[in-house]
Structures are given as C-alpha cells and as structure tokens.
Design an enzyme around this catalytic site. Structure first.
Site, short mmCIF file in Angstrom:
data_model
loop_
_atom_site.label_atom_id
_atom_site.label_comp_id
_atom_site.label_asym_id
_atom_site.label_seq_id
_atom_site.Cartn_x
_atom_site.Cartn_y
_atom_site.Cartn_z
N CYS A 42 29.55 17.23 26.17
CA CYS A 42 29.22 18.57 26.64
C CYS A 42 28.84 18.49 28.11
O CYS A 42 27.99 17.68 28.50
CB CYS A 42 28.06 19.12 25.80
SG CYS A 42 27.46 20.73 26.36
N CYS A 45 24.81 19.50 28.34
CA CYS A 45 23.73 18.65 27.83
C CYS A 45 24.14 17.20 27.60
O CYS A 45 23.32 16.38 27.20
CB CYS A 45 23.15 19.24 26.56
SG CYS A 45 24.27 19.13 25.12
N CYS A 91 28.50 23.72 21.24
CA CYS A 91 27.77 22.46 21.18
C CYS A 91 26.54 22.68 20.30
O CYS A 91 25.79 23.64 20.52
CB CYS A 91 27.36 22.03 22.58
SG CYS A 91 26.26 20.59 22.62
N CYS A 94 23.05 22.31 22.58
CA CYS A 94 22.63 23.32 23.58
C CYS A 94 23.18 24.71 23.31
O CYS A 94 22.83 25.66 24.00
CB CYS A 94 23.01 22.87 24.98
SG CYS A 94 24.79 22.95 25.34
N CYS A 120 40.60 24.18 20.40
CA CYS A 120 41.09 24.57 21.73
C CYS A 120 39.86 24.69 22.63
O CYS A 120 39.07 25.62 22.48
CB CYS A 120 41.85 25.89 21.60
SG CYS A 120 42.62 26.44 23.11
#
Length: 131
Positions: A42, A45, A91, A94, A120
């Site tokens: 991510c 984070c 995610c 976060c 995607c």
C-alpha cells in the site's frame, strides 16, 4: 474505524485515488508493465497487498492480480456507483481505496490462472519492493 491517516508524501493523484475512490487514467500507471519479482504494498501505509507472482496482463489498462497476499490484506465493499454493481477493494490496514475486483471473465481458462478473479488496482495506490 478510526479516521484514516494519510501519508504526507502522497501525490495529489494518489490522494484522489485513496480518499475519493478515484481511478488513474488507463495505461498510465507505473506498475502496469512491471515484470520484476517482489511485493506490492500500500502506498499509504506500506502494508503488503500482492505478490508479483499473482500479477498478470489482463489488457485492462491497470495492474491486475488474481489474489491478494493474505486473506486479511484487503477489505471488500459493494460499490453501486457509475450505474453498475462492483466490488471495491481497500487496504485493510488504512482503508485506502485500491480498485475493484471482477469475477467470471475467464482469465482462469485463458491464462491458466488458479482463480477467475481480476483485482484491477491503481498503480497510484501501490509501492513495489523488489525481492
């Protein structure tokens, strides 16, 4: 869920993708054609999201993955925006928007993948760590 803290190093485009559930322009993301071995994390984070081995070329214009790195890496939400029903992925650490999941497109048969799912994902939502 507590309010999300956004990384101060994120670009304006990344913030639009993460916070406003935006989408980068197709065929423009820096990881679309990345073939290196490593882990996609991510961009907000740094939580691990995908292994490079799960990435495939779907021809959709965004990085595509057939599965997340672990069962608790992502959260899934129903998205009925834009006149269609889709599954949004975020995610799990976060809650930043990553993209959408599509099923039943036949990539398992066409490409011999273990699942018929296409995650995607915006390149803007990702970082990459080479192994």
């Amino acid at each position: 869920m507590p309010e999300t803290k956004w990384n101060s190093n994120l670009t304006a485009e990344q913030l639009v993708c993460f916070k406003n559930k935006g989408t980068e322009a197709p065929n423009t993301g820096k990881f679309l054609h990345n073939k290196e071995t490593g882990i996609y994390t991510c961009a907000n984070c740094n939580s691990p999201l995908y292994k490079s081995q799960a990435k495939f070329d779907s021809g959709c214009g965004w990085p595509a993955f057939y599965q997340e790195i672990s069962p608790n890496a992502l959260t899934y939400h129903t998205d009925i925006s834009h006149g269609m029903k889709r599954t949004e992925i975020c995610c799990s650490k976060c809650n930043g928007h990553l993209g959408h999941v599509f099923e039943g497109e036949g990539f398992d048969k066409m490409l011999g993948l273990p699942t018929d799912m296409r995650h995607c994902v915006n390149s803007a939502s990702l970082n990459f760590k080479k192994e």
